[in-house]
Every structure is written in C-alpha cells, then in structure tokens.
Motif scaffolding. Sequence first.
Motif, PDB file in Angstrom:
ATOM      1  N   ALA A 237       0.827  -1.205   0.000  1.00 62.00           N
ATOM      2  CA  ALA A 237       0.000   0.000   0.000  1.00 62.00           C
ATOM      3  C   ALA A 237       0.863   1.256   0.000  1.00 62.00           C
TER       4      ALA A 237
ATOM      5  N   LEU B   7       3.315   3.857 -13.483  1.00 63.87           N
ATOM      6  CA  LEU B   7       2.006   3.239 -13.664  1.00 63.87           C
ATOM      7  C   LEU B   7       2.103   1.723 -13.545  1.00 63.87           C
TER       8      LEU B   7
ATOM      9  N   ALA C  12       2.302   1.760  -3.437  1.00 69.40           N
ATOM     10  CA  ALA C  12       1.311   2.267  -4.393  1.00 69.40           C
ATOM     11  C   ALA C  12       1.101   3.770  -4.222  1.00 69.40           C
ATOM     12  N   VAL C  13       0.996   4.232  -2.969  1.00 71.41           N
ATOM     13  CA  VAL C  13       0.781   5.665  -2.739  1.00 71.41           C
ATOM     14  C   VAL C  13       2.006   6.472  -3.164  1.00 71.41           C
TER      15      VAL C  13
ATOM     16  N   ILE D  48       2.341   0.892  -9.845  1.00 69.66           N
ATOM     17  CA  ILE D  48       1.017   0.884  -9.210  1.00 69.66           C
ATOM     18  C   ILE D  48       0.272  -0.401  -9.543  1.00 69.66           C
TER      19      ILE D  48
ATOM     20  N   LYS E 231       6.187   8.837 -16.828  1.00 71.56           N
ATOM     21  CA  LYS E 231       5.097   8.443 -15.934  1.00 71.56           C
ATOM     22  C   LYS E 231       4.751   6.964 -16.065  1.00 71.56           C
ATOM     23  N   LEU E 232       5.054   6.363 -17.238  1.00 67.14           N
ATOM     24  CA  LEU E 232       4.558   5.016 -17.501  1.00 67.14           C
ATOM     25  C   LEU E 232       5.192   3.914 -16.638  1.00 67.14           C
TER      26      LEU E 232
ATOM     27  N   ILE F  90       3.920   9.991  -9.850  1.00 73.12           N
ATOM     28  CA  ILE F  90       3.301  10.243 -11.153  1.00 73.12           C
ATOM     29  C   ILE F  90       2.801  11.668 -11.241  1.00 73.12           C
ATOM     30  N   ILE F  91       2.152  12.182 -10.206  1.00 70.34           N
ATOM     31  CA  ILE F  91       1.569  13.526 -10.345  1.00 70.34           C
ATOM     32  C   ILE F  91       2.619  14.621 -10.218  1.00 70.34           C
TER      33      ILE F  91
ATOM     34  N   ALA G  45       2.024   6.786  -6.920  1.00 73.42           N
ATOM     35  CA  ALA G  45       1.015   7.751  -7.372  1.00 73.42           C
ATOM     36  C   ALA G  45       1.502   9.176  -7.159  1.00 73.42           C
ATOM     37  N   LEU G  46       2.169   9.432  -6.017  1.00 69.48           N
ATOM     38  CA  LEU G  46       2.720  10.772  -5.787  1.00 69.48           C
ATOM     39  C   LEU G  46       3.825  11.090  -6.773  1.00 69.48           C
TER      40      LEU G  46
END
Lengths: 81, 83, 77
Positions: free
Chosen positions: A8, A31, A11-12, A34, A27-28, A18-19, A15-16
């Motif tokens: 978990a 992804l 994953a977080v 994730i 970015k891929l 990526i943005i 995600a941080l």
Amino acid sequence: MIAIYLCAIIAVYAALRIITERNTMRKLPFLNVISFAVTAIIALLLPHPLTILAAAAFFVGSTFESNAIASTWSGGMKRNG
Amino acid sequence: MIAGYAPEFILGLVVLVAGTIAVAFPQPKNYLTRLINLEIPAFGLLLLMLSYNEALALLTFGAISVLSTFIYVRVIQKKEAAA
Amino acid sequence: MDEIIMAASAILILIGMISAIVNLDPFDKLISLSILISGIFPFIVDRGLLDVAIALALIAPLSTVFILMACQKRASS
C-alpha cells in the motif's frame, strides 16, 4: 501482515511520483509499479482460492492498458494507413 | 465508516459530483476531453453501486459503459471526418 | 478491510480523480484514469465480489483502447 502494508505504501508513493512528474514517458514505469502493487494487495487481501485468478486477470488487463498507452504515444501501430 | 455510511458510498459521491462538474465544464473545450472526463463519473457511479452488494448490476453497468464509449468514439470519428 | 489499505485505496482514487480533471494532455488524463481504476479494485475484492472483479479487470482496459483510437486519429492529422 507487514507485506500488504508495504504494498500500500509503495502504491501511494508511486502515485505521488506520477503527479509530480512532467514528462509523459517517465510516468509510464510508475504506472506499472502501481499495477504490481495493487495486484499484490488483491492477492493478499482475502483468504479465498479465487483471489489469485482475480489478481491474474487484473495484472493482464492493467499491463495491456499500459502497453497500449505507451505504444500509441510513441507513434507505433500503424492503423489502416 | 463516516456518519454511518460505508466508505465506498462517501467516496463514490465525491467522485460522481466532481466528475459531473468536470464533464459539464471541460477545460480545453473539445470532444476528446469531454469523452475522457465522461469516464470519471462512470467509475464514481460504479463505486456508489458497490455499496449495495448487487453483483449483476455491477457486471451489466461495466459492460454497457465500455459499449457506450465505443459508440461515442465512432460517432466522434464520423463527425470529424465529415467536418 | 484494514484501515491502512482502505486509506491507501481512497488516496489512490482521489489522486487519480484530481489529476484526471486538472491535466490538459489526453495521454496524461488516460494515465490518471488508470490510477483511478486501480484504486477501485481493492474495494470490489473486499466485498467478496470476485467474479465482478475478474470481469471488470478484463473489460475496463477496452475502454482505454477505444479512447486511444480517437487520440491517434487526432494526433496524426
């Protein structure tokens, strides 16, 4: 029980990442990270024999989606001229 | 568990309302942005329907969402080819 | 479901939603939409609806592929 928490957190963090990334191509890989982390969460969440099939289906679908985005972004896959 | 509701219910309401506002007022005002934003309230509604434990409704809604996306893409391609 | 897993999935859904609304490039919006879909699946599996999870995991990427057909036609012309 520590493994699912670690997934978990991974994953977080992805995600941080990526943005906060500007380039689309960079970015891929996050992804994909994730996708792997959520696959591990699905596989470890319930003690049921059908869970591993759901994890495999999600892994196949998410990898297919990520590859489709990357292939279209790089201009490959010539479609009907 | 916020105020007696399931967490899927609260999260689905938030995603549904924000996605509907994003579909109604897209930022680059073209068809493609509106079509991509249309996926957000679809998954918000799926998350909202998840809190009632109806398996057949979820299966039907997912299939119909993909089918309507395919029809919208075909209509947009035909309209841009004509214009 | 455990509280930490639920919080992580909720964070994933909220990050995907906000990033899909704010970004302007169509490919960035599709990547953010993929984050949102990934955040939904632990909620489905936790309810015990494993057949729904299998069907949705195989159906949901087709939507992205159909949108990419429209993106490719626009980017080439």
